[in-house]
Every structure is written in C-alpha cells, then in structure tokens.
Design an enzyme around this catalytic site. Structure first.
Site, PDB file in Angstrom:
ATOM      1  N   HIS A  48     -60.574   3.823 -14.326  1.00 30.77           N
ATOM      2  CA  HIS A  48     -59.672   2.800 -13.802  1.00 30.77           C
ATOM      3  C   HIS A  48     -60.231   2.199 -12.501  1.00 30.77           C
ATOM      4  O   HIS A  48     -59.615   2.270 -11.433  1.00 30.77           O
ATOM      5  CB  HIS A  48     -58.268   3.360 -13.560  1.00 30.77           C
TER       6      HIS A  48
ATOM      7  N   ALA B 149     -59.846  -3.383 -20.044  1.00 27.85           N
ATOM      8  CA  ALA B 149     -59.802  -3.148 -18.601  1.00 27.85           C
ATOM      9  C   ALA B 149     -58.486  -3.666 -18.039  1.00 27.85           C
ATOM     10  O   ALA B 149     -58.401  -4.030 -16.869  1.00 27.85           O
ATOM     11  CB  ALA B 149     -60.981  -3.831 -17.914  1.00 27.85           C
TER      12      ALA B 149
ATOM     13  N   ASP C  58     -61.613   1.128 -19.331  1.00 27.88           N
ATOM     14  CA  ASP C  58     -61.367   1.437 -17.917  1.00 27.88           C
ATOM     15  C   ASP C  58     -59.973   1.999 -17.701  1.00 27.88           C
ATOM     16  O   ASP C  58     -59.672   2.528 -16.637  1.00 27.88           O
ATOM     17  CB  ASP C  58     -61.554   0.176 -17.058  1.00 27.88           C
TER      18      ASP C  58
ATOM     19  N   GLU D  88     -52.858   8.583 -17.299  1.00 29.65           N
ATOM     20  CA  GLU D  88     -53.851   8.682 -16.232  1.00 29.65           C
ATOM     21  C   GLU D  88     -53.357   9.618 -15.137  1.00 29.65           C
ATOM     22  O   GLU D  88     -52.155   9.696 -14.891  1.00 29.65           O
ATOM     23  CB  GLU D  88     -54.136   7.287 -15.651  1.00 29.65           C
TER      24      GLU D  88
ATOM     25  N   GLY E 159     -60.854  -1.044 -12.140  1.00 32.49           N
ATOM     26  CA  GLY E 159     -60.620  -2.490 -12.164  1.00 32.49           C
ATOM     27  C   GLY E 159     -60.386  -3.125 -10.813  1.00 32.49           C
ATOM     28  O   GLY E 159     -60.820  -4.246 -10.554  1.00 32.49           O
TER      29      GLY E 159
END
Length: 530
Positions: free
Chosen positions: A280, A231, A257, A262, A282
C-alpha cells in the site's frame, strides 16, 4: 492553562504540517494506534490529525467532548466514523487531491513492472541467477489499456500511458463519452473493456457496488495475456478469484498495492512469480505526505476559525466565494432572531437570498441560517455539520430560494418560517457599507433599518401615543439603556412594530412587564451574544 485551541497529532506527520498550523494552537502528540492512549488524549482537544492507523470511531468521538474537526492526512476515510462525527457536529476533512499524482505514478510503475518482470528479475540477479530468457516481457506500445474508473487518478494514468503509445479505453458510468474523448479515451461497457484490454488498471472508490467488481465472472471474460493492476482499494479485485485465474493461466500477471485486509503479509498471491506486490505505497512519497499534511493543517485552521472547509466531507457547501463570506454571520444571526421571534421550531423554513450575491453559490448561507435557528434550541453544540440533521430530526422542511433582483438593497437575506399554527414569521437583513455593517431591514411586513446588536427587543402593539415613553420608563427602571430604536407602521393607529437595541440582555420578567404596560400583541427579547 493555555487558552489556545488544542490540536492533537496522533500519527507521524511531516514537519511542514506543524509549520502550516502556525503558532495559534497548542500542539500535542499521541500514538493513535494505542487505543487507551488515544481515548485519554482526545478528551479535551479541539482537533485531531490522523493518517490510516488511528481509528476515530463513535467511541472516540463520544470521548472527545470539545472536538470540532477530524483531519485525515490522506484520501481514505475507512478509519473515521463519519456519521457519528456528523451527529456530534464534528467536521471531517481529508486531503483528496494530495496523492493523486503519487498514486497514478505507482499504478504506472506496476504496469511497467508486470510487463517487464522487473522485481522478479532484480531478485533473481541479486541471488546470483542470470535469467534473461525467463523474464522476457511484453511491450506497452500499441497495447490496449483498460482504465476502470476515469476519475482524477484514472485520468492521470490514461494520460501518462498514452505517452507510451498505448490505446486507452475506460469504463466509468459517470463520465460522459465526449469528456473522455477529449482525453483520447474511448468509453466502453465493463464487459467490452474486459474483452479487449491487454492491461487493466483499477481506479474506483470502494463501495458496496464496486466490491468484488473484478471477480470470477469478470476474470473469465479477459484475454489470457492480460495483466491486471489494482492500486486503488483492496477488495475491488477479488483476490481469491485472481489467484485462481493466474494459476489456471487465464490471467498473465498482476500488480497489487492494496488488499482486502491490511496489513497483509501472507497471501497465496505472494507465492506466484507473475505477481508484483507492494505494501500500500500509493500515497507513500515525501511529496504526497507533505501535501496531505499541509492541506489538512489549513483545513483545521479554517474549521477552528468557524469557517467552512472546501475539503470537508460531511458539510454541504464547498468552496465559498469571497463575496459570500461576510453573509455567513449575518445569516446565522437572522436565524437566531427568527427563533427568538417564533418561540418554537418552524415546520417549514425558507432561506431567501436576493441581489448580486446570487451570482455565486450561496448554499452555505442556508447552512449558516440553520445553524442560527437551532443554536438556542438544542443543548448540543450546533455546527455547519449537524445543523441539517437537527432540521431533519425535527421534521423541518428547508428550502433555499435565490433571485438576482433586490429593489432597495444590493443584497438581502431573509429567514422565513411557518409555525405549527400556520403563522408566518420572517426577518430580513443586509450588509451595509465598506465595513459590511450588519443591519436588520425588515420583520415580516414591517420595514426597519437598524444595526444589529447583541441585545435587542422586538415589540408588536397597537399604535398610539405614549407607548415609546412607557417602554423607555420600564427599561430605565430596570437599569437597561436603549442604544437605538425604530418604529414601523403601515398607517397611524394601525399595528406598529418596534425594534430596540439595548446595552444588556432584557430579562423575561422585564419583557413581560413591557408587554403588559403597552398591551403588546407580541414582545420578544433577542440575545445574540455567545
């Protein structure tokens, strides 16, 4: 037209962010992910607030002619060209502590989810399938958790998972074993951690050294029952190697995560039932977003007020003690006076700080002095950000020296430089009284005691009768009023130094006339107005 500084908010931020900015700014909005719209909107703004979708690269920095600060409401700065911003004198700030709790909690959630197959069981049941035996999990208690990176987030994860009865070990070459032991964590080499861990969670920054750190070689050293969580940053765990390890049964499960590229919506890992994936998340809590927005809004306020910002990533200095702050404008003005007296860029520059103030970190005073030294030398705007770059580009060697001893004043700042011909020039100043009056107290070896003013003259000449009258006459004929004057000398008939404060800037032709009339060895006009 508004006279307020303009702040551009390029992505959706919490209402608390705007509230934290306050009424002193003109707030504009744009879609930072729309490139043409961003480049058009950024042209005349003083600050821009972004998250992860807006790319502030060299092109955007070049387009923003008035930009002073880029504020990222979050931790990562992958979408900001920090070197380009630094060269342009633009401060880059982020919110490094805004999401540490949120990120740690998500990592803990992924550890639990991978151990107990929570998302998979949820999906199966909602699809009408009762699969108790298929989703039998493992306990965390008495298992070994390997934390790769024992920074702020890693330490929070270690603390929280210790409460589950886990034995925690860590790999972090920058953490002393004694400090880790205080947290109940044993420091191991990476190979040792890989061999003994039942769960591994990654909490490292993404750097050339950490990219692919948990790759094929590492994944051949782990227990086949291990579950791995990332993560932190995509790419630290090699996704292709992880996929192979999961398919071959060398790794039991994974919680992800973050991803190498991305947004990531198509990955072979998504096909595996033993992998828990989130997009994502986090930093994606209301609390973290609000903390990040408020933090960078405060940083923008400080930056646009001309102050240093503790969370600036491209400025040396850090948190400034309250006792040091009044010295910043004094150091900058001393730097400008030095340049005016020198008439050139020094090859070596010493910023010397003496007195009680040195009980604090005074590194920022060196930056402030450098800012003043180059303010009247270069065409570009000089800031705390790029002043060291100007010194580096011109080969100026800079040194900060400090001493708690100061004989005549509580605190003294001296800017001392060596010129290309070996001549040394120095100017010293202090702050006086409860109002911190800025005073010049020495020029080279000559002691003076005169309040700083926007317009000044410094004359060096052979001491003899009539010089002061001649200077007054020439300035009077030029319509320039003398506000204050002090003459310093070592002995009668020796060389003397006069410092004058005047109501208006002294033109160069008047300076030359004064120098000619009194036979000055040196005559300089100093202009400290903006």
């Amino acid at each position: 037209m508004s006279s307020k500084p303009v702040v551009l908010i390029a992505e959706e931020l919490s209402p608390a962010t705007v509230d934290a900015l306050g009424p002193d700014f003109e707030i504009r909005h744009c879609n930072g992910a729309d490139r043409p719209e961003l480049l058009s909107a950024i042209v005349d703004v003083d600050a821009i607030l972004i998250r992860s979708a807006t790319k502030v690269d060299a092109e955007a920095v070049a387009a923003a002619k008035k930009l002073k600060v880029v504020a990222r409401a979050g931790v990562g700065l992958d979408n900001v060209d920090v070197p380009a911003a630094t060269k342009a004198g633009v401060m880059v700030v982020n919110a490094p502590t805004s999401n540490i709790v949120t990120a740690a909690e998500l990592a803990c959630g992924l550890l639990l989810a991978t151990a107990r197959h929570i998302p998979q069981a949820d999906t199966a049941l909602k699809n009408g399938e009762w699969k108790r035996s298929k989703y039998t999990g493992v306990e965390l208690a008495e298992k070994t958790l390997g934390v790769v990176g024992l920074g702020r987030i890693g330490a929070l994860v270690a603390q929280r998972m210790s409460a589950f009865g886990m034995k925690v070990v860590a790999y972090d070459p920058y953490v002393q074993p004694a400090r880790a032991a205080q947290m109940g964590v044993k420091v191991l080499s990476l190979d040792e951690l890989l061999e003994v861990s039942d769960f591994i969670t990654v909490h490292l920054p993404k750097t050339p050294e950490t990219l692919g750190l948990i790759g094929d070689e590492a994944l051949h050293k782990v227990k086949p029952s291990v579950r791995i969580v990332n993560a932190a940053r995509g790419g630290i765990v090699d996704e292709a190697a992880l996929y192979s390890a999961l398919k071959e049964g060398r790794v039991a499960g994974a919680g992800l995560d973050v991803y190498a590229k991305e947004p990531c919506t198509d990955s072979p890992l998504f096909e595996l039932d033993q992998v828990v994936c989130t997009p994502h998340l986090g930093a994606s809590t209301d609390e973290a977003q609000e903390k990040a927005g408020i933090a960078v809004a405060r940083s923008v306020r400080l930056a646009l007020a001309g102050e240093l910002v503790p969370d600036a990533v491209n400025v040396q200095g850090g948190v400034i003690a309250e006792d040091v702050k009044p010295g910043l404008p004094l150091a900058e003005k001393l730097g400008r006076i030095f340049t005016a007296l020198a008439g050139e860029v020094a090859v070596r520059l010493d910023v010397e700080v003496y007195g009680e103030i040195t009980q604090h970190d005074v590194k920022v005073l060196e930056l402030s002095a450098l800012k003043g030294v180059f303010k009247d030398v270069v065409d570009d705007a000089v800031s705390y950000v790029n002043a060291p770059l100007f010194a580096q580009e011109r080969g100026v060697k800079v040194r900060l020296t400090t001493s708690a001893e100061s004989t005549e004043h509580r605190d003294v700042i001296t800017v001392r430089g060596t010129l290309s011909d070996g001549e040394e020039i120095a100017v010293s100043g202090t702050l006086s009284g409860p109002k911190n009056l800025q005073k010049i107290v020495a020029v080279g070896e000559y002691d003076v005691d005169l309040a700083l003013a926007e317009h000044m003259m410094v004359l060096r000449y052979e001491d003899r009768p009539g010089v002061v009258g001649t200077v007054g006459r020439v300035l009077g004929e030029a319509g320039i009023n003398i506000a204050g004057m002090q003459v310093s000398r070592s002995a009668a008939g020796s060389e003397a130094l006069a410092v004058l404060t005047v109501d208006d800037e002294v033109p160069q032709d008047v300076v030359n006339e004064v120098a000619g009339e009194i036979g000055a060895a040196s005559a300089r006009s100093v202009n400290l107005s903006e």
